[in-house]
Design an enzyme around this catalytic site. Structure first.
Site, short mmCIF file in Angstrom:
data_model
loop_
_atom_site.label_atom_id
_atom_site.label_comp_id
_atom_site.label_asym_id
_atom_site.label_seq_id
_atom_site.Cartn_x
_atom_site.Cartn_y
_atom_site.Cartn_z
N ASP A 1 0.85 -1.19 0.00
CA ASP A 1 0.00 0.00 0.00
C ASP A 1 0.88 1.24 0.00
O ASP A 1 1.99 1.22 0.58
CB ASP A 1 -0.91 0.02 1.23
N ASP B 1 -7.14 -1.69 -4.70
CA ASP B 1 -8.24 -1.35 -3.79
C ASP B 1 -9.19 -0.35 -4.44
O ASP B 1 -10.41 -0.44 -4.26
CB ASP B 1 -7.69 -0.76 -2.49
#
Length: 199
Positions: free
Chosen positions: A152, A170
């Site tokens: 991330d 995501d």
């Protein structure tokens, strides 16, 4: 008398033949045809996977771990390793979630691909939503299987509160889920409206 009987039989014959046709079930005029080559939309899933992996590679090679780089007053690039699901869900657990989420990703991708192959010709938004979710799921699946965690790097914050970091996969999953919900609601209304106007 024989001629009269033969004439009566000839008159009855057409009626006897027509009975099976009258008993046939009426065709469903409201049936919607399936979309032609719906699996061709999987190119969108491939594009999501490619963009996701490229951005993760760049983030991993250019950013220091957990060292935020400010882009905007409310947005940082921060490299983090997430062992949980999207937006760090279940990230604090000991490690079983790696294989649990990997199994979910595989099962969901197969199920959504089957669903995509059966969509109707007027469900174009669904044809976009499903590949977005598939691409996002497989992008994060690659990370779990290869690294044991998901990379991330997108971090938003306001007034000292930080939203869980996320990535391109995501974003694709979220957009696909929103489009899926929208199509479920508005598509049903559209079909009901079309059914009323056809009668």
């Amino acid at each position: 008398m024989l001629k009269d009987k033969s004439m009566l039989n000839e008159k009855k014959a057409p009626n006897d033949k027509s009975m099976p046709n009258e008993q046939q079930a009426p065709k469903d005029t409201n049936a919607r045809p399936t979309m032609q080559r719906p699996l061709s939309w999987l190119w969108l899933a491939v594009a999501v996977i490619a963009l996701d992996l490229i951005t993760k590679y760049v983030a991993s090679s250019q950013l220091g771990y957990a060292q935020p780089v400010e882009i905007l007053p409310f947005f940082n690039l921060t490299l983090l390793h997430n062992t949980g699901a999207a937006f760090s869900f279940l990230a604090t657990h000991p490690g079983w979630q790696r294989w649990f989420f990997a199994l979910i990703a595989v099962g969901a991708s197969v199920a959504l691909t089957v669903w995509l192959s059966r969509i109707k010709h007027d469900e174009k938004l669904l044809a976009i939503a499903l590949p977005l979710i598939i691409g996002g799921a497989l992008g994060n699946l690659y990370d779990r299987l290869v690294h044991g965690y998901v990379v991330d790097f997108l971090s938003f914050h306001v007034a000292g509160w930080y939203y869980p970091a996320f990535n391109v996969a995501d974003i694709a999953i979220t957009l696909g889920a929103v489009a899926l919900i929208w199509e479920s609601i508005m598509g049903e209304r559209r079909r009901k409206k079309a059914a009323k106007t056809s009668h």
